[in-house]
Design an enzyme around this catalytic site. Structure first.
Site, PDB file in Angstrom:
ATOM      1  N   HIS B  82       0.809  -1.097  -0.035  1.00 10.93           N
ATOM      2  CA  HIS B  82      -0.094   0.008  -0.025  1.00 10.93           C
ATOM      3  C   HIS B  82       0.905   1.336  -0.011  1.00 10.93           C
ATOM      4  O   HIS B  82       0.573   2.180  -0.758  1.00 10.93           O
ATOM      5  CB  HIS B  82      -1.038  -0.013   1.091  1.00 10.93           C
ATOM      6  CG  HIS B  82      -1.662   1.276   1.454  1.00 10.93           C
ATOM      7  ND1 HIS B  82      -2.525   1.956   0.796  1.00 10.93           N
ATOM      8  CD2 HIS B  82      -1.466   2.169   2.415  1.00 10.93           C
ATOM      9  CE1 HIS B  82      -3.110   2.987   1.157  1.00 10.93           C
ATOM     10  NE2 HIS B  82      -2.189   3.228   2.313  1.00 10.93           N
ATOM     11  N   ASP B 111       7.123  21.494 -26.740  1.00 14.90           N
ATOM     12  CA  ASP B 111       6.953  20.090 -25.954  1.00 14.90           C
ATOM     13  C   ASP B 111       8.199  20.078 -25.049  1.00 14.90           C
ATOM     14  O   ASP B 111       8.799  20.835 -24.579  1.00 14.90           O
ATOM     15  CB  ASP B 111       7.366  19.044 -26.894  1.00 14.90           C
ATOM     16  CG  ASP B 111       6.691  17.882 -26.634  1.00 14.90           C
ATOM     17  OD1 ASP B 111       6.700  17.292 -25.478  1.00 14.90           O
ATOM     18  OD2 ASP B 111       6.069  16.965 -27.492  1.00 14.90           O
ATOM     19  N   TRP B 147       6.922   0.036   3.825  1.00 16.41           N
ATOM     20  CA  TRP B 147       7.554   0.742   2.544  1.00 16.41           C
ATOM     21  C   TRP B 147       8.947   1.281   2.878  1.00 16.41           C
ATOM     22  O   TRP B 147       9.705   1.511   1.851  1.00 16.41           O
ATOM     23  CB  TRP B 147       6.344   1.796   2.247  1.00 16.41           C
ATOM     24  CG  TRP B 147       6.855   3.208   2.806  1.00 16.41           C
ATOM     25  CD1 TRP B 147       6.311   3.797   4.224  1.00 16.41           C
ATOM     26  CD2 TRP B 147       7.610   4.423   2.395  1.00 16.41           C
ATOM     27  NE1 TRP B 147       6.754   4.912   4.489  1.00 16.41           N
ATOM     28  CE2 TRP B 147       7.508   5.397   3.420  1.00 16.41           C
ATOM     29  CE3 TRP B 147       8.131   4.687   1.128  1.00 16.41           C
ATOM     30  CZ2 TRP B 147       7.926   6.538   3.216  1.00 16.41           C
ATOM     31  CZ3 TRP B 147       8.602   5.971   0.994  1.00 16.41           C
ATOM     32  CH2 TRP B 147       8.679   6.958   1.939  1.00 16.41           C
ATOM     33  N   SER B 174      13.002   6.073 -13.593  1.00 16.90           N
ATOM     34  CA  SER B 174      11.782   6.757 -14.284  1.00 16.90           C
ATOM     35  C   SER B 174      11.818   8.358 -13.835  1.00 16.90           C
ATOM     36  O   SER B 174      11.914   9.240 -14.571  1.00 16.90           O
ATOM     37  CB  SER B 174      10.612   6.204 -14.223  1.00 16.90           C
ATOM     38  OG  SER B 174       9.349   6.994 -14.599  1.00 16.90           O
ATOM     39  N   SER B 175      11.937   8.343 -12.459  1.00 16.98           N
ATOM     40  CA  SER B 175      11.876   9.810 -11.949  1.00 16.98           C
ATOM     41  C   SER B 175      12.980  10.518 -12.125  1.00 16.98           C
ATOM     42  O   SER B 175      12.860  11.865 -12.591  1.00 16.98           O
ATOM     43  CB  SER B 175      11.636   9.369 -10.331  1.00 16.98           C
ATOM     44  OG  SER B 175      10.434   9.022  -9.971  1.00 16.98           O
ATOM     45  N   HIS B 258      13.415  11.840   3.418  1.00 23.39           N
ATOM     46  CA  HIS B 258      12.642  13.229   3.720  1.00 23.39           C
ATOM     47  C   HIS B 258      12.712  14.443   2.627  1.00 23.39           C
ATOM     48  O   HIS B 258      11.596  14.527   2.335  1.00 23.39           O
ATOM     49  CB  HIS B 258      13.396  13.881   4.957  1.00 23.39           C
ATOM     50  CG  HIS B 258      12.527  14.992   5.690  1.00 23.39           C
ATOM     51  ND1 HIS B 258      11.217  14.344   6.361  1.00 23.39           N
ATOM     52  CD2 HIS B 258      12.093  15.948   5.171  1.00 23.39           C
ATOM     53  CE1 HIS B 258      10.443  15.373   6.493  1.00 23.39           C
ATOM     54  NE2 HIS B 258      10.887  16.382   6.020  1.00 23.39           N
ATOM     55  N   GLU B 260      11.912  12.866  -0.100  1.00 23.85           N
ATOM     56  CA  GLU B 260      10.749  12.450  -0.869  1.00 23.85           C
ATOM     57  C   GLU B 260       9.585  13.196  -0.804  1.00 23.85           C
ATOM     58  O   GLU B 260       8.665  13.437  -1.287  1.00 23.85           O
ATOM     59  CB  GLU B 260      11.130  10.932  -0.780  1.00 23.85           C
ATOM     60  CG  GLU B 260       9.722  10.182  -1.175  1.00 23.85           C
ATOM     61  CD  GLU B 260       9.604  10.185  -2.695  1.00 23.85           C
ATOM     62  OE1 GLU B 260      10.325  10.694  -3.254  1.00 23.85           O
ATOM     63  OE2 GLU B 260       8.156  10.044  -3.019  1.00 23.85           O
ATOM     64  N   TYR B 262       8.855  16.103   0.514  1.00 24.79           N
ATOM     65  CA  TYR B 262       8.867  17.491  -0.363  1.00 24.79           C
ATOM     66  C   TYR B 262       8.686  17.349  -1.678  1.00 24.79           C
ATOM     67  O   TYR B 262       8.050  18.116  -2.332  1.00 24.79           O
ATOM     68  CB  TYR B 262       9.926  18.476   0.201  1.00 24.79           C
ATOM     69  CG  TYR B 262       9.792  18.619   1.630  1.00 24.79           C
ATOM     70  CD1 TYR B 262       8.755  19.546   2.109  1.00 24.79           C
ATOM     71  CD2 TYR B 262      10.488  18.070   2.651  1.00 24.79           C
ATOM     72  CE1 TYR B 262       8.419  19.354   3.378  1.00 24.79           C
ATOM     73  CE2 TYR B 262      10.439  18.167   3.890  1.00 24.79           C
ATOM     74  CZ  TYR B 262       9.196  18.971   4.374  1.00 24.79           C
ATOM     75  OH  TYR B 262       9.141  19.323   5.669  1.00 24.79           O
ATOM     76  N   SER B 273      -1.054  26.961  -5.766  1.00 22.06           N
ATOM     77  CA  SER B 273      -1.001  28.540  -5.803  1.00 22.06           C
ATOM     78  C   SER B 273      -1.401  28.780  -7.087  1.00 22.06           C
ATOM     79  O   SER B 273      -1.208  30.302  -7.507  1.00 22.06           O
ATOM     80  CB  SER B 273       0.700  28.561  -5.913  1.00 22.06           C
ATOM     81  OG  SER B 273       1.189  28.251  -4.516  1.00 22.06           O
ATOM     82  N   HIS B 307      14.929  13.035  11.825  1.00 28.70           N
ATOM     83  CA  HIS B 307      13.717  13.061  12.681  1.00 28.70           C
ATOM     84  C   HIS B 307      12.930  11.909  12.478  1.00 28.70           C
ATOM     85  O   HIS B 307      11.959  11.863  13.378  1.00 28.70           O
ATOM     86  CB  HIS B 307      13.171  14.523  12.469  1.00 28.70           C
ATOM     87  CG  HIS B 307      12.206  14.650  11.200  1.00 28.70           C
ATOM     88  ND1 HIS B 307      12.271  15.772  10.590  1.00 28.70           N
ATOM     89  CD2 HIS B 307      11.764  13.920  10.575  1.00 28.70           C
ATOM     90  CE1 HIS B 307      11.808  15.689   9.522  1.00 28.70           C
ATOM     91  NE2 HIS B 307      11.398  14.375   9.314  1.00 28.70           N
ATOM     92  N   HIS B 308      13.110  11.289  11.628  1.00 25.08           N
ATOM     93  CA  HIS B 308      12.439   9.771  11.618  1.00 25.08           C
ATOM     94  C   HIS B 308      13.131   8.692  12.355  1.00 25.08           C
ATOM     95  O   HIS B 308      12.717   7.658  12.492  1.00 25.08           O
ATOM     96  CB  HIS B 308      12.345   9.447  10.136  1.00 25.08           C
ATOM     97  CG  HIS B 308      11.766  10.323   9.240  1.00 25.08           C
ATOM     98  ND1 HIS B 308      10.390  10.114   8.864  1.00 25.08           N
ATOM     99  CD2 HIS B 308      12.335  11.165   8.495  1.00 25.08           C
ATOM    100  CE1 HIS B 308      10.192  10.997   8.057  1.00 25.08           C
ATOM    101  NE2 HIS B 308      11.219  11.754   7.659  1.00 25.08           N
ATOM    102  N   THR B 333       6.867  27.073   5.631  1.00 28.45           N
ATOM    103  CA  THR B 333       5.566  26.550   5.259  1.00 28.45           C
ATOM    104  C   THR B 333       4.542  27.450   5.804  1.00 28.45           C
ATOM    105  O   THR B 333       3.389  27.597   5.091  1.00 28.45           O
ATOM    106  CB  THR B 333       5.518  25.082   6.083  1.00 28.45           C
ATOM    107  OG1 THR B 333       6.581  24.307   5.737  1.00 28.45           O
ATOM    108  CG2 THR B 333       4.370  24.285   5.519  1.00 28.45           C
ATOM    109  N   LYS B 336       3.840  30.124   3.376  1.00 27.65           N
ATOM    110  CA  LYS B 336       3.113  29.777   2.371  1.00 27.65           C
ATOM    111  C   LYS B 336       1.513  29.749   2.670  1.00 27.65           C
ATOM    112  O   LYS B 336       1.022  30.354   1.876  1.00 27.65           O
ATOM    113  CB  LYS B 336       3.364  28.314   1.812  1.00 27.65           C
ATOM    114  CG  LYS B 336       4.615  28.254   0.923  1.00 27.65           C
ATOM    115  CD  LYS B 336       5.041  27.081   0.554  1.00 27.65           C
ATOM    116  CE  LYS B 336       5.783  26.950  -0.504  1.00 27.65           C
ATOM    117  NZ  LYS B 336       5.269  27.436  -1.864  1.00 27.65           N
ATOM    118  N   ARG B 455       1.790   1.145  15.109  1.00 22.49           N
ATOM    119  CA  ARG B 455       1.454   1.045  13.494  1.00 22.49           C
ATOM    120  C   ARG B 455       1.697  -0.451  13.201  1.00 22.49           C
ATOM    121  O   ARG B 455       2.597  -1.137  13.683  1.00 22.49           O
ATOM    122  CB  ARG B 455       1.995   2.232  12.682  1.00 22.49           C
ATOM    123  CG  ARG B 455       3.448   2.044  12.708  1.00 22.49           C
ATOM    124  CD  ARG B 455       4.002   3.434  12.064  1.00 22.49           C
ATOM    125  NE  ARG B 455       4.144   3.284  10.662  1.00 22.49           N
ATOM    126  CZ  ARG B 455       4.785   4.068   9.926  1.00 22.49           C
ATOM    127  NH1 ARG B 455       5.775   4.849  10.366  1.00 22.49           N
ATOM    128  NH2 ARG B 455       4.684   3.860   8.480  1.00 22.49           N
TER     129      ARG B 455
END
Lengths: 430, 531
Positions: B82, B111, B147, B174-175, B258, B260, B262, B273, B307-308, B333, B336, B455
């Protein structure tokens, strides 16, 4: 069912063992009434919601951090509530503006758009204000981090080893030094499968509880035998990952008697959800008594005979080379004892049918190892198998237990490979 | 390429001069950014449904205590897949789809810069997705490691783990190709006069995201490759018995992980925006500070990874450094959020579906930000780490943040893409159902997390039952609401009303002002001149 009394009472079931009187509950209620009205209102709303939604729920609602039993746990509470109040204030401010705008500046009400799109002063102000707020929030948290990491001057040191899927406890320093046992889930499989009704401490009960004295600083060293686990007692505010091959530490000083329950909190494979942690906090005298009973098991080690209850046998595990190791048992005796040990230790992976769950957990029924040379199987069970979930049981079970469980596997589910005696196991121990 | 860059040679070229394949081959061989954008979006929707079905299995098992539907191993596979499918298969491709569709028409390019590579970056994805799905049919099933794929648990998994690792490699390739393409397009192919600081904010957020991807995806590829060699070739990067360290994996993973988050949320900021000013009929407040805030978030994202990992047992200095750095992210943040509110302030607001989803984003993402602030405090995180509080937090920022924004974007640009309008009433239904069920599902998870529910467990103590029941009911509702979205899109494609040239009064970027609706298959073959 979900009246506030039962809620409060259950919220503090941590204090199990001391029956709370009705009076005590009422006193607590009165105290809690004096908390901020926001919290009170939220609680009422939540309980109403819960009562409305689910009339059938078995237990009352836990919706906040657990009642702390250490100073650090209490400090975490305080910081959390303090930050939550700040958040609520910011929330009201920010979304007050948003919803005002949503209602007042609607095109359908004839609002004409202004054309401003920049204001350096405003932008600097709303960058600086959050920065200042952060300093206000971070300051107490910093002090608490330093307190959490200070494991010096402990009076008792306990090494906690995570195994798939049980915990090993070794009292390495302080009163009780040398005590060592394995602690695993006691909830019967039938409750998990739903064929039996679930007990009060479903999934939070173990065969051997960790016991510590009240008011003493306990340093917990964590490590693991296979994969990463994480040791946590919510009421203590102490959580520490257990890393295979490394030792990490945390600490707690319990200030309330009682039984405290937690669970492994790092995904560690199949039975991650089934390896609870239970700590019993007792008075200094009771602790001394408990240490004595552990150091001198007396009756318990004698009970390691065929008639003994499996859980008692497991409880005596700290003495791997038990006196009874020299004894020879009949195959029937070994099989009877072995079945209980199998149920307690092996069934999670290899299953009651002995068919396992291949390929991760191989079948024992018809297995080449189980039906082959007994010394190979003994060595495997003693030392475990690297890179798999098969744990080393050499330190967890004594010779008699190992011999009986091996005999059980070698003579069940169509296997017919002879008997293993405690002496065979003893011979292979390094 | 050269034809694309040549402003004279193809000035009068039109569709009918091309002999492009039709039918399936059109889609396989296409180099058209619009075709590729559409394929990305459809692919991500399919993956969203697959990942969503897995979420339904998870919530069904957690509906009551005890094991009812699936065994713990399969449950772990479900949570793992998931997560991987939603992050890498649904959300990321969705925003790459938006980038493909929108960046060229927002900066006045014909293009993408590398049109053939663009085709390849898309067509890798179905193979990667298939590898992930195939892992379920391998002996041992799909990996049950989460994950995050923490070592050394990964060493115990079956062959499905290897397929997952290869899938991650492909997704990463790909990314990276996609982001190189985006960065190159934005830096080199803007129409004359379209300076960087005139670009729509969506392009800015993608420019920054592109750099984040290029910097962080190789790190993930390294982490999973080391896992692969630990599994099969006797290395011990993460195995203490061989001199390695399992925590090293976490450092490497989160150094990718991390940025990721963002990577996922910055393009969403870009979409928001554009939508909020359009429906406020007022220019975006603080354009320049938005750009700077985005850039600061991106830079900070590289110094907050641990921080993870507060509970791994870092030294005090480490805990404090990462706590301070993490809380700092709240500053740009918050700026924004204030800018968006100031954009709405004294505007002339209307609330069509895209705006509703944008406001839903604003409201719920901010709540996710608040719980993030709580979690950033290392001392408190010790209590909340690996509990449902974290699950609630990241679903507020990922689902209500990124996914709601993707919905907002689809509704907003649907007329431009297809020339048809969606059914506004049904769109509003989709919003309100999603909004309500999302909160029923995830708000209560804050409570179960605070109360101590770990979890990734298939079964739980009785005190968590009520929250889990509520959450499961909410999730089924949320899942069903997404079928409504599919219906709305299909209905609009088949029989939607013809869209007017400018369906949104306040929309003012190039694709609305300089192109007909729907956008022609080839656009801006002659670059517009921006004044």
């Amino acid at each position: 069912m979900l009246n506030s009394r039962s809620f409060v009472a259950c919220a503090f079931e941590q204090r199990a063992g001391q029956q709370r009187t009705k009076k005590e509950v009422m006193v607590f209620e009165r105290v809690s009434m004096q908390r901020t009205s926001i919290i009170k209102l939220a609680r009422i709303a939540l309980m109403a919601l819960a009562a409305f939604t689910l009339a059938g729920a078995a237990q009352a609602l836990e919706w906040n951090l657990r009642e702390p039993a250490t100073k650090i746990g209490a400090d975490i509470h305080t910081i959390h509530e303090y930050v939550m109040i700040l958040i609520v204030v910011i929330f009201v401010g920010v979304f007050g503006v948003m919803f005002y705008s949503v209602f007042a500046h609607r095109k359908s009400k004839g609002a004409k758009a202004a054309n401003f799109h920049e204001n350096t002063t405003v932008e600097i102000i709303w960058t600086v204000i959050p920065l200042l707020l952060l300093i206000v929030i971070v300051w107490p948290a910093t002090k608490l981090v330093i307190a959490q990491k200070d494991t010096t001057n402990s009076e008792l040191t306990i090494k906690v080893t995570g195994h798939q899927w049980k915990w090993g406890y070794d009292y390495v320093k302080g009163e009780g030094e040398g005590i060592s046992f394995v602690s695993q889930l006691k909830t019967p499989h039938a409750q998990i499968e739903g064929t039996e009704s679930k007990g009060e401490n479903y999934l939070l009960e173990v065969d051997n509880e960790m016991v510590v004295p009240i008011g003493k600083k306990v340093r917990i060293l964590t490590t693991a035998a296979d994969v990463i686990h994480s040791w946590w007692i919510p009421a203590f505010g102490a959580k520490q990952d257990a890393m295979p091959g490394f030792i990490r530490d945390t600490h707690f000083t319990a200030n309330k008697l009682g039984v405290y329950r937690g669970q492994c909190v790092e995904l560690c494979g199949k039975n991650h959800g089934f390896m609870p942690i239970v700590v019993r906090v007792v008075s200094a005298e009771d602790y001394t008594k408990w240490v004595a009973s552990q150091k001198n098991p007396g009756a318990v080690s004698d009970a390691a005979g065929p008639a003994a209850d499996a859980s008692t046998v497991v409880a005596a595990a700290p003495a791997p080379a038990a006196a009874s190791a020299a004894k020879t048992y009949t195959p029937a005796e070994l099989k009877t004892m072995g079945e209980k040990i199998y149920t307690a230790n092996c069934i999670g992976c290899h299953q009651a049918t002995g068919k396992g769950m291949p390929p991760a957990f191989p079948a024992l029924s018809g297995s080449k190892v189980v039906n082959g040379d007994k010394n190979v199987q003994i060595a495997l069970v003693l030392n475990g198998k690297q890179g798999t979930a098969m744990a080393a049981f050499g330190k967890q079970l004594n010779d008699t237990e190992l011999a009986s469980v091996l005999t059980y596997t070698r003579n069940s589910w169509g296997n017919n490979a002879g008997v293993v005696q405690p002496a065979d196991v003893a011979a292979l121990r390094k | 390429m050269s034809a694309v860059l040549d402003p004279h040679g193809h000035a009068h070229d039109h569709d009918d001069h091309h002999h492009t394949p039709t039918g399936l081959m059109r889609w396989i061989t296409t180099t058209n950014h619009k075709d590729i954008g559409s394929m990305y979006l459809w692919f991500s929707f399919v993956m969203f449904m697959v990942g969503g079905a897995m979420a339904m299995v998870i919530r069904a098992e957690l509906f009551q205590p005890g094991l009812q539907l699936v065994n713990p191993d399969f449950f772990n596979s479900m949570t793992t897949m998931h997560g991987l499918i939603m992050v890498f298969g649904a959300i990321m491709p969705a925003f790459v789809g938006f980038a493909n569709w929108l960046i060229p028409i927002q900066i006045g390019a014909a293009d993408m810069a590398f049109a053939r590579m663009n085709n390849w970056s898309f067509w890798i994805l179905p193979f990667a997705g298939s590898l992930l799905i195939m892992s379920f049919f391998m002996p041992g099933g799909a990996p049950g490691v989460g994950w995050t794929m923490y070592a050394p648990l990964t060493s115990q998994m079956g062959i499905g783990m290897d397929l997952t690792i290869f899938a991650v490699h492909l997704l990463g390739m790909s990314s990276i190709m996609g982001s190189i393409n985006i960065v190159t397009t934005i830096l080199n192919m803007r129409a004359p006069g379209m300076t960087l600081m005139k670009m729509p904010l969506f392009c800015w957020t993608w420019l920054i995201t592109g750099y984040l991807l290029i910097a962080s995806m190789p790190v993930l590829a390294g982490a999973v490759t080391m896992t692969l060699t630990d599994r099969h070739f006797g290395t011990s990067f993460f195995n203490a018995a061989g001199g390695g360290d399992p925590v090293l994996y976490q450092h490497i993973f989160w150094f990718f992980g991390h940025p990721e988050v963002y990577i996922i949320i910055l393009p969403a900021f870009g979409v928001i925006s554009q939508i909020i000013p359009a429906f406020s009929r007022k220019p975006l407040f603080g354009y320049a500070s938005m750009v700077y805030a985005t850039a600061s978030i991106a830079i900070l994202s590289f110094i907050v990874w641990a921080h993870h990992m507060y509970t791994t047992g870092m030294p005090v200095a480490g805990q404090l450094f990462f706590m301070f750095a993490t809380t700092l992210i709240a500053v740009p943040t918050a700026a924004k959020i204030f800018n968006w509110l100031a954009t709405m302030w004294r505007g002339s607001l209307s609330f069509e579906t895209p705006m509703l989803f944008a406001l839903g984003f604003l409201f719920l993402f901010t709540m996710g930000g608040f719980s993030g602030l709580v979690l950033s405090l290392a001392a408190v995180d010790i209590q909340l780490h690996d509990t449902y509080y974290v699950v609630a937090h990241f679903h507020y920022v990922m689902v209500a943040g990124a996914l709601f924004t993707a919905f907002a974007g689809v509704y907003f640009w649907f007329p431009k893409w297809t020339g048809r309008m969606y059914d506004e009433t049904l769109g509003k239904w989709h919003f309100w159902l999603s909004m309500i069920f999302f909160n029923i599902t995830f708000f209560v998870q804050h409570f179960s997390g605070l109360a101590g529910m770990p979890r990734r467990i298939p079964d739980y103590p009785l005190m968590f039952e009520t929250w889990n029941k509520i959450s499961s009911i909410g999730s089924f509702g949320f899942g069903l609401s997404q079928l409504l979205f599919l219906y709305i899109i299909l209905k609009a494609l088949r029989s939607g009303e013809k869209a007017p040239a400018l369906p949104w009064e306040g929309a003012d970027s190039l694709e609305w002002t300089h192109l007909p609706t729907p956008a022609p298959y080839h656009s801006f073959e002659t670059p517009p001149v921006i004044k």
